[in-house]
Design an enzyme around this catalytic site. Structure first.
Site, short mmCIF file in Angstrom:
data_model
loop_
_atom_site.label_atom_id
_atom_site.label_comp_id
_atom_site.label_asym_id
_atom_site.label_seq_id
_atom_site.Cartn_x
_atom_site.Cartn_y
_atom_site.Cartn_z
N GLU A 85 0.83 -1.23 0.00
CA GLU A 85 0.00 0.00 0.00
C GLU A 85 0.85 1.27 0.00
O GLU A 85 1.71 1.45 0.88
CB GLU A 85 -0.92 0.00 1.23
CG GLU A 85 -1.92 1.13 1.21
CD GLU A 85 -2.92 1.08 2.35
OE1 GLU A 85 -2.84 0.17 3.19
OE2 GLU A 85 -3.79 1.97 2.39
N LYS A 280 -6.74 -0.60 11.87
CA LYS A 280 -6.21 -1.01 10.56
C LYS A 280 -4.99 -0.16 10.24
O LYS A 280 -3.97 -0.64 9.74
CB LYS A 280 -7.30 -0.88 9.50
CG LYS A 280 -6.89 -1.33 8.10
CD LYS A 280 -6.17 -0.27 7.29
CE LYS A 280 -5.85 -0.76 5.90
NZ LYS A 280 -4.89 0.09 5.18
N ASP A 296 4.75 -14.27 11.73
CA ASP A 296 3.43 -14.74 11.32
C ASP A 296 2.40 -13.62 11.54
O ASP A 296 1.93 -13.42 12.66
CB ASP A 296 3.10 -15.98 12.16
CG ASP A 296 1.77 -16.60 11.79
OD1 ASP A 296 0.95 -15.94 11.11
OD2 ASP A 296 1.52 -17.75 12.20
N HIS A 393 -2.16 10.67 0.83
CA HIS A 393 -2.30 9.31 0.29
C HIS A 393 -2.27 9.34 -1.23
O HIS A 393 -1.56 8.57 -1.87
CB HIS A 393 -3.61 8.70 0.80
CG HIS A 393 -3.77 7.26 0.45
ND1 HIS A 393 -2.94 6.29 0.96
CD2 HIS A 393 -4.65 6.63 -0.36
CE1 HIS A 393 -3.29 5.12 0.47
NE2 HIS A 393 -4.34 5.29 -0.34
P1 HMG Z 1 4.10 15.39 3.17
O1 HMG Z 1 4.11 16.36 4.27
O2 HMG Z 1 3.43 15.75 1.90
O3 HMG Z 1 5.57 14.90 2.85
O4 HMG Z 1 3.45 14.03 3.72
P2 HMG Z 1 6.84 15.77 2.50
O5 HMG Z 1 7.04 15.63 1.04
O6 HMG Z 1 6.77 17.12 3.10
O7 HMG Z 1 7.99 14.93 3.26
C1 HMG Z 1 8.07 14.90 4.68
C2 HMG Z 1 8.59 13.53 5.12
O8 HMG Z 1 7.59 12.54 4.87
C3 HMG Z 1 9.81 13.06 4.35
O9 HMG Z 1 10.98 13.58 4.91
C4 HMG Z 1 9.72 11.58 4.56
O10 HMG Z 1 10.11 11.22 5.86
C5 HMG Z 1 8.22 11.34 4.39
P3 HMG Z 1 12.36 13.57 4.02
O11 HMG Z 1 12.64 12.16 3.60
O12 HMG Z 1 12.08 14.44 2.82
O13 HMG Z 1 13.38 14.11 4.96
N1 HMG Z 1 7.91 11.16 2.96
C6 HMG Z 1 8.36 10.16 2.19
N2 HMG Z 1 9.15 9.11 2.45
C7 HMG Z 1 9.40 8.26 1.43
N3 HMG Z 1 8.94 8.44 0.17
C8 HMG Z 1 8.16 9.47 -0.12
C9 HMG Z 1 7.85 10.40 0.89
N4 HMG Z 1 7.10 11.50 0.94
C10 HMG Z 1 7.17 11.97 2.19
N5 HMG Z 1 7.68 9.59 -1.36
C11 HMG Z 1 2.63 11.82 3.75
C12 HMG Z 1 3.06 12.99 2.89
C13 HMG Z 1 2.03 10.76 2.86
C14 HMG Z 1 3.85 11.26 4.48
C15 HMG Z 1 1.60 12.33 4.81
O14 HMG Z 1 0.54 12.95 4.14
C16 HMG Z 1 1.07 11.25 5.68
O15 HMG Z 1 1.69 10.83 6.65
N6 HMG Z 1 -0.16 10.78 5.41
C17 HMG Z 1 -0.77 9.65 6.07
C18 HMG Z 1 -0.75 8.49 5.15
C19 HMG Z 1 -1.26 7.23 5.75
O16 HMG Z 1 -1.62 7.13 6.89
N7 HMG Z 1 -1.29 6.21 4.93
C20 HMG Z 1 -1.75 4.92 5.30
C21 HMG Z 1 -2.74 4.46 4.28
S1 HMG Z 1 -4.31 5.13 4.63
C22 HMG Z 1 -4.96 3.90 5.68
O17 HMG Z 1 -4.97 2.79 5.28
C23 HMG Z 1 -5.20 4.07 7.12
C24 HMG Z 1 -6.24 5.02 7.65
O18 HMG Z 1 -7.54 4.75 7.16
C25 HMG Z 1 -6.18 4.77 9.13
C26 HMG Z 1 -7.10 5.63 9.91
O19 HMG Z 1 -8.18 5.99 9.41
O20 HMG Z 1 -6.74 5.90 11.08
C27 HMG Z 1 -5.90 6.41 7.30
#
Ligand code: HMG
Length: 439
Positions: A85, A280, A296, A393
């Site tokens: 994901e 989740k 596991d 996301h």
């Molecule tokens: P952002 O602020 O747009 O990221 O966040 P940024 O470009 O400013 O970068 C900041 C830092 O984020 C980076 O630092 C990295 O640590 C990381 P740097 O490396 O530049 O020093 N980062 C990355 N690391 C690797 N590859 C990348 C990358 N981009 C940023 N391409 C971000 C963007 C997606 C991190 C933020 O919006 C976030 O944390 N969102 C949450 C996403 C999430 O939770 N995803 C899980 C899937 S959704 C789900 O299934 C669960 C849910 O339903 C659970 C719930 O409801 O509680 C949400």
């Protein structure tokens, strides 16, 4: 077109592929090509993978990513994560980066007790069974000596065997409820071997016990099996900082952010529909590390969700508080993990993941995994209570959309740039690609 088959397990891998391609797919030649494309050219390595499971056709790849900058108990970790994901690894990395400058993650092992049970039927009274059990308890342990001696040398073994009366649930149903310490092993094989020996001893001793009637001598063992519910194999991970330090690049104030985080957790504590999604999100982090380290994840998933429902309703695994101006966010969950045995010595990527994690003990791995879960939940909630989840996301998902649309490397480069300042959606990506191609 579909068919049934006898002796499938005895066919060669090529024959199995031919059969499935022939009977279950529309284009057998394309199917064969795909399945073979994913074989490893190193035949020894491929054989190793073939033998992990049964009826192997090919390999199923998951990306292995890394989330760096995790400061856990004052040491740095880069955490390997195997997951399909998008945005999970980025979210974990972002949370690690956030807490790195705010004291990092602190963890504590609360317990390491594993559980197994012998389920049996005894057509007599609990009193009589208790007297019998007290007499033979020592023999249960001594008869399992050949199984337990190595584990005992490592400091583990059987920690308790208890007789439990379950006749209020099912007539004549009793249990040997047994607990174990398995050190760095997850312990499933060790525990199951011990339990099967206990069952044998139990039946044999009953035959010899002079105070049992002929009917009572026939103890009927239904099954002997470990439990994946390990509420005392528990780890806690925590982050905390003064509220003022929560200030970041988000539009809301740190006070409002702290309050919304607490409200988000409270909602997940009382509302099961929300709690499931909340947890989740935690499991996004947990499962990814569990998979990367060859553990596991089914066992962990089952145990964790049972724990989340331990008080009768399903609730959040994380908690949050504000006291004296300090924001605290923590997670407590059961994790039965191993860093020896199982796939740990066999799967080259599992070995590498454990090396990257500095060859952790099972306890250290519990701590790292719990931290990954907490970080994931923090990142998800942080997005949910500020920008909403879709922004980050979808930003991470953009490459998947562009790949799906067949964008070339050059087109992807232009469009990634374009979407730095535009909202990502499938339609927006499609339109931008059309525009790019027509310009
Ligand atoms: P952002 O602020 O747009 O990221 O966040 P940024 O470009 O400013 O970068 C900041 C830092 O984020 C980076 O630092 C990295 O640590 C990381 P740097 O490396 O530049 O020093 N980062 C990355 N690391 C690797 N590859 C990348 C990358 N981009 C940023 N391409 C971000 C963007 C997606 C991190 C933020 O919006 C976030 O944390 N969102 C949450 C996403 C999430 O939770 N995803 C899980 C899937 S959704 C789900 O299934 C669960 C849910 O339903 C659970 C719930 O409801 O509680 C949400």
């Amino acid at each position: 077109m579909t068919a049934s088959v006898k002796g499938f397990s005895k066919l060669s891998k090529t024959q199995k592929i031919d059969w499935i391609a022939q009977h279950y797919t529309h284009d057998p030649e394309a199917t064969k090509t795909i399945l073979r494309q994913y074989w490893n050219s190193d035949l020894e390595l491929q054989r190793l993978h073939d033998e992990f499971i049964e009826n192997t056709l090919t390999n199923y790849y998951l990306p292995l990513g890394i989330a760096p900058n995790f400061l856990i108990n004052n040491s740095y970790y880069a955490i390997p994560m195997a997951i399909e994901e998008s945005s999970v690894v980025a979210a974990a990395s972002k949370a690690a980066k956030f807490w790195e400058t705010r004291g990092g993650f602190k963890t504590k092992i609360i317990g390491t007790e594993k559980v197994g049970q012998v389920h049996f039927i005894f057509p007599g009274s609990y009193q009589k069974l208790t007297a019998f059990f007290t007499t033979i308890k020592g023999n249960l342990v001594s008869a399992a000596k050949t199984i337990t001696q190595n584990m005992e040398k490592r400091g583990g073994g059987i920690t308790a065997i208890e007789l439990r009366d379950k006749t209020h649930l099912i007539a004549n149903y009793y249990q040997l409820h047994c607990t174990f310490e398995t050190q760095d092993a997850m312990g499933a094989n060790f525990i199951n071997s011990c339990l099967e020996q206990f069952a044998e001893t139990l039946k044999a001793e009953a035959q010899q016990y002079s105070l049992f009637s002929a009917e009572e001598k026939e103890i009927d063992v239904v099954m002997s099996i470990l439990s994946n519910y390990v509420p005392r194999c528990l780890v806690r991970a925590e982050v905390s900082c003064p509220i003022a330090n929560l200030q970041e690049d988000t539009a809301i104030s740190p006070e409002e952010f702290a309050q919304k985080m607490i409200q988000a957790v409270q909602i997940a504590q009382v509302e099961p529909f929300r709690a499931v999604t909340h947890n989740k999100g935690i499991m996004n982090g947990i499962d990814a590390v569990i998979l990367a380290t060859g553990n596991d994840f089914r066992a962990v998933e089952a145990g964790v969700h049972a724990y989340a429902a331990r008080n009768g309703s399903y609730r959040s695994l994380t908690d949050a508080s504000v006291e004296n101006g300090i924001f605290k966010f923590w997670l407590e969950l059961p994790l039965a993990l191993g860093t020896v045995g199982g796939l740990t010595r066999l799967h080259p990527l599992v070995k590498l993941a454990l090396e990257i994690l500095q060859k952790p003990s099972a306890k250290e791995l519990m701590e790292i995994v719990a931290v990954a879960g907490l970080a994931q939940n923090f990142a998800a909630l942080r997005s949910l209570v500020t920008t909403g989840i879709q922004q980050g996301h979808m930003k991470m998902h953009l490459l998947n959309i562009l790949n799906q649309l067949g964008a070339s490397t050059a087109e992807k480069e232009v469009l990634i740039n374009h979407f730095k300042t535009n909202t990502v959606s499938h339609n927006a990506a499609l339109e931008a690609l059309h525009q790019l191609r027509s310009s």
